[in-house]
Motif scaffolding. Structure first.
Motif, short mmCIF file in Angstrom:
data_model
loop_
_atom_site.label_atom_id
_atom_site.label_comp_id
_atom_site.label_asym_id
_atom_site.label_seq_id
_atom_site.Cartn_x
_atom_site.Cartn_y
_atom_site.Cartn_z
N ARG A 61 0.83 -1.22 0.00
CA ARG A 61 0.00 0.00 0.00
C ARG A 61 0.86 1.26 0.00
NH1 ARG A 61 -3.32 2.89 -2.15
NH2 ARG A 61 -4.47 4.32 -0.85
N ALA A 62 1.95 1.24 0.76
CA ALA A 62 2.85 2.40 0.78
C ALA A 62 3.46 2.62 -0.59
CB ALA A 62 3.94 2.19 1.83
N GLN A 63 3.82 1.54 -1.27
CA GLN A 63 4.37 1.68 -2.62
C GLN A 63 3.32 2.20 -3.59
OE1 GLN A 63 5.91 -2.26 -3.24
NE2 GLN A 63 7.93 -1.73 -2.44
N ASP A 64 2.07 1.75 -3.45
CA ASP A 64 0.98 2.24 -4.30
C ASP A 64 0.77 3.73 -4.10
OD1 ASP A 64 0.57 -0.28 -5.35
OD2 ASP A 64 -1.20 -0.71 -4.09
N ILE A 65 0.77 4.16 -2.85
CA ILE A 65 0.58 5.59 -2.55
C ILE A 65 1.69 6.41 -3.17
CG2 ILE A 65 0.61 7.30 -0.70
CD1 ILE A 65 -0.90 5.21 1.02
N GLN A 66 2.92 5.94 -3.04
CA GLN A 66 4.06 6.66 -3.61
C GLN A 66 3.95 6.72 -5.13
OE1 GLN A 66 7.85 5.14 -2.45
NE2 GLN A 66 8.89 7.05 -2.91
N ARG A 67 3.55 5.62 -5.74
CA ARG A 67 3.40 5.57 -7.20
C ARG A 67 2.28 6.50 -7.65
NH1 ARG A 67 2.25 0.52 -7.58
NH2 ARG A 67 4.38 -0.14 -7.26
N GLU A 68 1.16 6.51 -6.91
CA GLU A 68 0.04 7.38 -7.26
C GLU A 68 0.44 8.85 -7.17
OE1 GLU A 68 -3.07 6.32 -4.56
OE2 GLU A 68 -3.40 4.37 -5.49
N SER A 69 1.20 9.20 -6.14
CA SER A 69 1.58 10.61 -5.99
C SER A 69 2.57 11.02 -7.07
CB SER A 69 2.15 10.88 -4.61
OG SER A 69 3.39 10.22 -4.44
N ALA A 70 3.41 10.10 -7.51
CA ALA A 70 4.34 10.43 -8.60
C ALA A 70 3.60 10.59 -9.91
CB ALA A 70 5.40 9.33 -8.72
N ASP A 71 2.54 9.80 -10.10
CA ASP A 71 1.76 9.86 -11.34
C ASP A 71 0.85 11.08 -11.41
OD1 ASP A 71 2.95 7.52 -12.10
OD2 ASP A 71 1.23 6.25 -11.59
N SER A 72 0.46 11.60 -10.27
CA SER A 72 -0.48 12.72 -10.26
C SER A 72 0.26 14.03 -10.01
CB SER A 72 -1.56 12.50 -9.20
OG SER A 72 -0.97 12.47 -7.92
N ALA A 73 0.95 14.50 -11.01
CA ALA A 73 1.67 15.77 -10.90
C ALA A 73 0.66 16.90 -10.83
CB ALA A 73 2.60 15.95 -12.09
N ARG A 74 0.93 17.86 -9.97
CA ARG A 74 0.01 18.99 -9.83
C ARG A 74 0.21 19.97 -10.96
NH1 ARG A 74 -0.92 20.51 -3.71
NH2 ARG A 74 -1.70 22.32 -4.79
N ALA A 75 -0.89 20.53 -11.42
CA ALA A 75 -0.86 21.47 -12.54
C ALA A 75 -0.18 22.78 -12.17
CB ALA A 75 -2.28 21.74 -13.02
N ASP A 76 -0.27 23.18 -10.89
CA ASP A 76 0.31 24.46 -10.49
C ASP A 76 1.80 24.36 -10.16
OD1 ASP A 76 0.19 23.10 -8.11
OD2 ASP A 76 -1.16 24.51 -7.11
N GLY A 77 2.39 23.17 -10.30
CA GLY A 77 3.82 23.01 -10.09
C GLY A 77 4.24 22.83 -8.65
N ARG A 78 3.31 22.95 -7.71
CA ARG A 78 3.67 22.74 -6.31
C ARG A 78 3.85 21.26 -6.04
NH1 ARG A 78 -0.82 26.17 -3.31
NH2 ARG A 78 -1.57 24.06 -3.25
N PRO A 79 4.70 20.89 -5.11
CA PRO A 79 4.91 19.47 -4.84
C PRO A 79 3.68 18.83 -4.20
CG PRO A 79 6.10 20.80 -3.25
CD PRO A 79 5.53 21.75 -4.28
N ASP A 80 3.47 17.58 -4.49
CA ASP A 80 2.38 16.81 -3.91
C ASP A 80 2.89 16.25 -2.58
OD1 ASP A 80 0.18 15.33 -3.35
OD2 ASP A 80 0.35 13.98 -5.06
#
Length: 120
Positions: A61-80
């Motif tokens: 689950r921790a790996q999934d969360i990390q992968r999801e956050s890497a895949d969902s880049a924010r449009a405004d350029g701020r870090p997720d």
């Protein structure tokens, strides 16, 4: 949480991180870090398997969360900020910290060998 069954009762959940010891004499006894003991129907090996499965699910689950956050880049350029940043693959590739500048910011510590004498 893992679900185990009391020897003479209903199932209940226990946090596997709090299990200090599992005894099998002949009943299976879970001893928690605070000394609480539970007698359960499952064998020692079944409880160990439940703990291993639980930990495997947490890592996945921790790996999934990390992968999801890497895949969902924010449009405004701020870090997720939903998960921690990735670690470098090789520890030798980690950026060196500037210890000199860190030392300059910290106050100098000295050893006091004798207490100052008071004037009477």
């Amino acid at each position: 949480m893992i679900v185990v069954t009391r020897l003479n009762g209903p199932p209940f959940a226990v946090n596997p991180d709090l299990v200090q010891r599992i005894d099998s004499a002949p009943d299976t006894i879970l001893t928690l870090v605070d000394g609480t003991k539970y007698i359960v129907q499952e064998s020692m090996y079944q409880v160990i398997e439940l703990v291993n499965e639980h930990r495997s699910r947490m890592i996945a689950r921790a790996q999934d969360i990390q992968r999801e956050s890497a895949d969902s880049a924010r449009a405004d350029g701020r870090p997720d900020l939903r998960s921690a940043p990735s670690l470098p693959a090789d520890p030798d590739e980690a950026p060196a910290q500037d210890t000199a500048s860190r030392r300059d910011r910290q106050p100098e510590l000295s050893l006091v060998t004798a207490a100052p004498k008071e004037d009477a």
